[in-house]
Scaffold this motif. Structure first.
Motif, mmCIF file in Angstrom:
data_model
loop_
_atom_site.group_PDB
_atom_site.id
_atom_site.type_symbol
_atom_site.label_atom_id
_atom_site.label_comp_id
_atom_site.label_asym_id
_atom_site.label_seq_id
_atom_site.Cartn_x
_atom_site.Cartn_y
_atom_site.Cartn_z
ATOM 1 N N ALA A 8 0.914 -1.185 0.069
ATOM 2 C CA ALA A 8 0.027 0.006 0.093
ATOM 3 C C ALA A 8 0.716 1.297 0.140
ATOM 4 C CB ALA A 8 -0.702 0.203 1.107
ATOM 5 N N LEU A 9 0.468 2.028 -0.735
ATOM 6 C CA LEU A 9 1.342 3.469 -0.811
ATOM 7 C C LEU A 9 0.397 4.724 -0.339
ATOM 8 C CD1 LEU A 9 3.480 5.200 -1.758
ATOM 9 C CD2 LEU A 9 2.621 5.309 -4.022
ATOM 10 N N ILE A 10 0.581 5.440 0.352
ATOM 11 C CA ILE A 10 -0.174 6.509 0.890
ATOM 12 C C ILE A 10 0.456 7.666 0.383
ATOM 13 C CG2 ILE A 10 -0.935 7.883 2.819
ATOM 14 C CD1 ILE A 10 -0.650 5.118 4.388
ATOM 15 N N PRO A 11 0.111 8.232 -0.917
ATOM 16 C CA PRO A 11 0.751 9.432 -1.484
ATOM 17 C C PRO A 11 0.404 10.678 -1.079
ATOM 18 C CG PRO A 11 -1.061 8.546 -2.820
ATOM 19 C CD PRO A 11 -1.003 7.889 -1.626
ATOM 20 N N VAL A 12 0.497 11.039 0.273
ATOM 21 C CA VAL A 12 0.489 12.196 0.611
ATOM 22 C C VAL A 12 1.497 12.444 1.639
ATOM 23 C CG1 VAL A 12 -2.093 11.974 0.240
ATOM 24 C CG2 VAL A 12 -1.191 11.463 2.559
ATOM 25 N N LEU A 14 2.630 13.572 5.184
ATOM 26 C CA LEU A 14 2.268 13.278 6.776
ATOM 27 C C LEU A 14 3.210 14.057 7.648
ATOM 28 C CD1 LEU A 14 1.541 9.580 6.521
ATOM 29 C CD2 LEU A 14 -0.094 11.428 6.344
ATOM 30 N N ASP A 22 -0.845 13.582 12.361
ATOM 31 C CA ASP A 22 -1.387 12.453 11.452
ATOM 32 C C ASP A 22 -1.165 11.126 12.046
ATOM 33 O OD1 ASP A 22 -2.139 14.070 9.400
ATOM 34 O OD2 ASP A 22 -0.142 14.338 8.752
ATOM 35 N N LYS A 25 -4.309 8.965 12.520
ATOM 36 C CA LYS A 25 -5.130 8.489 11.303
ATOM 37 C C LYS A 25 -4.382 7.411 10.483
ATOM 38 C CE LYS A 25 -6.121 13.187 10.665
ATOM 39 N NZ LYS A 25 -5.698 14.532 9.880
ATOM 40 N N LEU A 26 -2.765 7.659 10.506
ATOM 41 C CA LEU A 26 -2.227 6.489 10.006
ATOM 42 C C LEU A 26 -2.355 5.152 10.702
ATOM 43 C CD1 LEU A 26 0.002 5.598 7.885
ATOM 44 C CD2 LEU A 26 1.659 6.481 9.319
ATOM 45 N N VAL A 29 -5.321 3.478 9.534
ATOM 46 C CA VAL A 29 -5.099 2.950 8.141
ATOM 47 C C VAL A 29 -4.071 1.606 8.167
ATOM 48 C CG1 VAL A 29 -3.915 3.389 5.965
ATOM 49 C CG2 VAL A 29 -5.371 4.973 6.961
ATOM 50 N N THR A 51 8.350 13.908 6.232
ATOM 51 C CA THR A 51 7.286 13.411 7.280
ATOM 52 C C THR A 51 7.939 14.049 8.654
ATOM 53 O OG1 THR A 51 8.626 11.265 7.660
ATOM 54 C CG2 THR A 51 6.934 11.405 6.299
#
Length: 87
Positions: A8-12, A14, A22, A25-26, A29, A51
């Motif tokens: 999984a890639l979280i492309p934002v 953080l 964050d 929230k992470l 996920v 980050t």
């Protein structure tokens, strides 16, 4: 095959230095992905600069950042890898 490896890639961007930003929230996920995949083996943080927010890499901020990564990894007993390229 490599395509069978869950990824999984979280492309934002953080902020993993501030636990109020964050982290929660992470963590949610990661918990959902761990349920879906029966666990997580590796959490890659790419990159430290992206980050770390406005923290001081040479002071207590670094200890807080690493502590937050540890807290994200502990429930899954996974390894945390922080990417920090050399200039």
């Amino acid at each position: 095959p490599a395509s069978d490896i869950p990824f999984a890639l979280i492309p934002v961007s953080l902020d993993l230095l501030d636990p109020a930003a964050d982290i929660a929230k992470l963590a949610e996920v990661l918990a959902a992905l761990a349920d879906k995949w029966c666990g997580i083996a590796l959490l890659i943080i790419d990159t430290l600069a992206a980050t770390f927010g406005g923290g001081d890499e040479n002071g207590a901020d670094m200890a807080a950042f690493v502590g937050n990564i540890v807290r994200l990894c502990q429930p899954h007993r996974c390894t945390g890898l922080i990417v920090h390229p050399q200039p």
